[in-house]
Design a protein around this motif. Structure first.
Motif, PDB file in Angstrom:
ATOM      1  N   ASP A   1       2.866   2.151   6.197  1.00 23.84           N
ATOM      2  CA  ASP A   1       2.447   2.566   4.800  1.00 23.84           C
ATOM      3  C   ASP A   1       1.322   2.032   4.510  1.00 23.84           C
ATOM      4  OD1 ASP A   1       4.541   4.201   3.832  1.00 23.84           O
ATOM      5  OD2 ASP A   1       5.943   2.398   3.767  1.00 23.84           O
ATOM      6  N   LEU A   2       0.717   0.806   4.856  1.00 22.18           N
ATOM      7  CA  LEU A   2      -0.480   0.464   4.659  1.00 22.18           C
ATOM      8  C   LEU A   2      -1.709   1.019   5.180  1.00 22.18           C
ATOM      9  CD1 LEU A   2      -0.130  -3.474   4.891  1.00 22.18           C
ATOM     10  CD2 LEU A   2       0.065  -2.364   2.854  1.00 22.18           C
TER      11      LEU A   2
ATOM     12  N   ALA B   1      -1.314   4.326   6.031  1.00 22.77           N
ATOM     13  CA  ALA B   1      -1.444   5.498   5.215  1.00 22.77           C
ATOM     14  C   ALA B   1      -2.417   5.544   3.900  1.00 22.77           C
ATOM     15  CB  ALA B   1      -0.238   5.960   5.191  1.00 22.77           C
ATOM     16  N   MET B   2      -2.589   4.160   3.687  1.00 18.56           N
ATOM     17  CA  MET B   2      -3.312   3.847   2.386  1.00 18.56           C
ATOM     18  C   MET B   2      -4.893   3.540   2.590  1.00 18.56           C
ATOM     19  SD  MET B   2      -1.864   4.206  -0.743  1.00 18.56           S
ATOM     20  CE  MET B   2      -2.691   4.364  -2.469  1.00 18.56           C
TER      21      MET B   2
ATOM     22  N   LEU C   1      -6.445   5.699  -0.022  1.00 17.33           N
ATOM     23  CA  LEU C   1      -6.124   6.880   0.337  1.00 17.33           C
ATOM     24  C   LEU C   1      -5.042   7.415  -0.299  1.00 17.33           C
ATOM     25  CD1 LEU C   1      -6.882   6.901   4.305  1.00 17.33           C
ATOM     26  CD2 LEU C   1      -8.372   7.554   2.355  1.00 17.33           C
ATOM     27  N   ARG C   2      -5.167   8.047  -1.352  1.00 17.10           N
ATOM     28  CA  ARG C   2      -3.887   8.481  -2.066  1.00 17.10           C
ATOM     29  C   ARG C   2      -3.472   9.822  -1.355  1.00 17.10           C
ATOM     30  NH1 ARG C   2      -4.724   6.593  -8.236  1.00 17.10           N
ATOM     31  NH2 ARG C   2      -5.908   4.775  -7.856  1.00 17.10           N
TER      32      ARG C   2
ATOM     33  N   ALA D   1      -3.592  11.129   2.446  1.00 13.06           N
ATOM     34  CA  ALA D   1      -3.214  10.703   3.687  1.00 13.06           C
ATOM     35  C   ALA D   1      -1.922  10.234   3.440  1.00 13.06           C
ATOM     36  CB  ALA D   1      -3.940   9.403   4.385  1.00 13.06           C
ATOM     37  N   ILE D   2      -0.617  10.567   4.501  1.00 14.19           N
ATOM     38  CA  ILE D   2       0.257   9.908   4.418  1.00 14.19           C
ATOM     39  C   ILE D   2       0.914   9.642   5.843  1.00 14.19           C
ATOM     40  CG2 ILE D   2       1.357  12.287   4.767  1.00 14.19           C
ATOM     41  CD1 ILE D   2       3.568  11.395   2.684  1.00 14.19           C
ATOM     42  N   ASP D   3       1.953   8.753   6.000  1.00 12.80           N
ATOM     43  CA  ASP D   3       2.364   8.439   7.528  1.00 12.80           C
ATOM     44  C   ASP D   3       3.599   9.436   7.727  1.00 12.80           C
ATOM     45  OD1 ASP D   3       3.836   6.831   5.455  1.00 12.80           O
ATOM     46  OD2 ASP D   3       4.414   5.666   7.159  1.00 12.80           O
TER      47      ASP D   3
ATOM     48  N   LEU E   1      -1.969   1.758  -9.401  1.00 12.18           N
ATOM     49  CA  LEU E   1      -1.121   2.965  -8.931  1.00 12.18           C
ATOM     50  C   LEU E   1       0.217   2.598  -9.008  1.00 12.18           C
ATOM     51  CD1 LEU E   1      -1.390   5.997  -7.971  1.00 12.18           C
ATOM     52  CD2 LEU E   1      -1.707   4.925  -5.637  1.00 12.18           C
TER      53      LEU E   1
ATOM     54  N   ASP F   1       3.359   6.928  -4.274  1.00  9.71           N
ATOM     55  CA  ASP F   1       2.434   7.003  -2.866  1.00  9.71           C
ATOM     56  C   ASP F   1       2.971   6.149  -1.908  1.00  9.71           C
ATOM     57  OD1 ASP F   1       0.098   7.701  -1.427  1.00  9.71           O
ATOM     58  OD2 ASP F   1      -0.902   8.331  -3.417  1.00  9.71           O
ATOM     59  N   ASP F   2       2.126   6.027  -0.886  1.00  8.83           N
ATOM     60  CA  ASP F   2       2.466   5.076   0.343  1.00  8.83           C
ATOM     61  C   ASP F   2       2.708   3.585  -0.025  1.00  8.83           C
ATOM     62  OD1 ASP F   2       2.651   7.082   2.603  1.00  8.83           O
ATOM     63  OD2 ASP F   2       0.641   7.420   1.874  1.00  8.83           O
ATOM     64  N   CYS F   3       1.575   3.150  -0.916  1.00  7.07           N
ATOM     65  CA  CYS F   3       1.671   1.833  -1.689  1.00  7.07           C
ATOM     66  C   CYS F   3       1.506   1.792  -3.033  1.00  7.07           C
ATOM     67  CB  CYS F   3       0.478   0.963  -1.135  1.00  7.07           C
ATOM     68  SG  CYS F   3       0.697   0.960   0.934  1.00  7.07           S
TER      69      CYS F   3
ATOM     70  N   LEU G   1      -0.888   0.234  -5.957  1.00  6.68           N
ATOM     71  CA  LEU G   1      -2.184  -0.585  -6.013  1.00  6.68           C
ATOM     72  C   LEU G   1      -2.253  -1.708  -7.266  1.00  6.68           C
ATOM     73  CD1 LEU G   1      -4.639   2.301  -4.948  1.00  6.68           C
ATOM     74  CD2 LEU G   1      -4.083   0.377  -3.493  1.00  6.68           C
TER      75      LEU G   1
END
Lengths: 320, 320
Positions: free
Chosen positions: A74-75, A77-78, A143-144, A216-218, B24, B28-30, B32
């Motif tokens: 997840d990190l 992907a961000m 990267l959202r 981006a996404i994982d 954020l 999302d993936d994370c 913020l």
């Protein structure tokens, strides 16, 4: 068994150098972290449940590695740099050996990724491993999912579908030593098991995509589900070219939509595709163009001739 | 039941204003976060397991409130200002109503404490509620466990032992409405149940103790176990005066050593006890001097005449 003896066993076995951002590690009410002024903190949490996210009889080394890997993903992907993580472990009948093996598994990944343990919690209950990861990005550069625009090119890293291929054999796999799996080359019988148990969080790729990728996404739930998240958050759709999907060895096209690959899927403006090619070469990693974003919502799959294709892909559903 | 419908139900029911630090939030993936330059990030994780940390049949509103409260209590013990939290929920048979009630319970505490939800994870498995809390302290001002010096005065906030008294009745309590418990005054039959289910994290007290206390901890496992953590981390011992212990209504002296009170125990140099008295008056909160730290390791309990007393206190043990 004393709680503190178990915690000590974990921390001793883990034994990784602490990054400068970690002001205070395990052992107090909280951990303390200090970031640089121009950085934002990235944080994410993931739970692994026995029999849902890993086979109940799996060696603890593999469970530990996998748990940390999917959380760090997840990190990645961000676009974040990882710093540390917290481990909340609930376990029914804890023993020192199992705890140590769990720590060894995490350590194997944490060392090269330069991630320390910042704290955690140990409780008595059904097996549950919940990991909170902490990282940083330069302010405003995360990267959202919602930044893709119609006409962006869609890329995916690595090869898809092998983790799902490996899952059936992973259920029977009992070898606690990580070496045979980490050495397994693509095409070898152990490689799909490796891809299931020991996914590689694409941290360097994610960080290098800052300023290039629009979103981006994982890939955890599967390409369609996860790309669907980018599309939903960005208010757009996508057109996927099935013939371009980078399939792992022995994977049929439908398998590219299965979950657990932990590759990155990302979008870049047409003007930046050369940067992606250069990055692919530099990182020695497949970064494959698989389609284009479009204005209309929904994801369409087309075959090599450009005709809509009726694949029936299924990703991971959390509740059936 | 769709995972995303459940997450939406939680977030809609939660509905709390986001603090400025949260750049954020969920989705999302994370998440913020951005802190000010002179702040450190505080982070802690706690798991609540059904039948261990709350009765399995407890209303979800009470479980949600309690889970967030015990997690925020760690921030209080660090002297931190709370910012946000992440919820990792594993649940066997999720339903929208239960999820909404869980969110309502958390909201009831999060609103006055000004804490937002930053993200989370929803998984299918045995009930487990793991909460990661995030807060901030001015750099270098976090209240650590290891700062106590011999000759410091030991204080405790509030009254002890009522939560444990309430536990027996809490097991039968089925009222989802938080109001009757939150209105229960000390001495009323519902008050011990309130103290068990709805502990108040002493966040303001913790923040005000920065610069005054040399060490602090929150009372989760019981006074002896938790004060023992301060002593161990500080390399000292303690002399507790049993006659001074502030007992809740109906609590016998041994009950003061039970767990789950989530009051703060802290040490201050003799020169600062007047500050504690002033704080007690200002916050309208009991802050009681209960003993002194000493050079020799170990905790001694003495009676009103100063004689060592043979209490047999038991705190909470995580694994029996």
């Amino acid at each position: 068994m004393d709680e503190f003896a178990l915690i000590d066993a974990f921390l001793e076995a883990f034994d990784v150098a602490e990054p400068r951002e970690l002001v205070l590690g395990p052992g107090d009410d909280c951990a303390l972290l200090a970031l640089a002024e121009d950085e934002e903190l990235c944080i994410s949490v993931d739970s692994l449940i026995s029999d849902t996210h890993f086979p109940a009889q799996a060696p603890a080394t593999l469970v530990g590695y996998r748990a940390l890997a999917v959380s760090l993903s997840d990190l990645a992907a961000m676009g974040a740099k990882p710093i540390a993580f917290l481990v909340a472990l609930s376990v029914e009948r804890p023993d020192l050996r199992w705890i140590r093996e769990l720590a060894f598994g995490m350590r194997e990944l944490a060392m090269p990724m330069n991630v320390a343990v910042a704290g955690g919690n140990l409780a008595n209950g059904p097996l549950n491993l919940t990991i909170t990861v902490i990282g940083s990005v330069p302010r405003g550069q995360g990267l959202r999912r919602g930044g893709a625009r119609p006409g962006d090119q869609i890329f995916v890293s690595g090869r898809l579908g092998e983790a799902q291929l490996g899952l059936a054999r992973a259920r029977e796999y009992r070898e606690p030593d990580l070496e045979p799996l980490l050495r397994a080359a693509p095409g070898s019988p152990l490689h799909p098991i490796r891809r299931y148990f020991l996914p590689t969080p694409r941290l360097e790729l994610g960080q290098r995509l800052r300023g290039i990728a629009t979103a981006a996404i994982d890939l955890s739930d599967g390409l369609l589900a996860d790309l669907g998240q980018i599309c939903g958050a960005s208010g757009i759709g996508a057109r996927l070219e099935l013939a371009r999907l980078p399939l792992g060895a022995g994977v049929v096209v439908e398998g590219a939509f299965s979950g657990d690959d932990y590759e990155l899927c990302f979008t870049v403006p047409g003007s930046r595709t050369a940067d992606v090619d250069a990055l692919s070469e530099e990182l020695r990693m497949d970064l494959t163009l698989i389609g284009t974003t479009v204005e209309d919502e929904g994801i369409t799959c087309v075959d090599a001739a450009g005709k809509p294709s009726a694949v029936e892909p299924h990703g991971f559903r959390h509740f059936r």
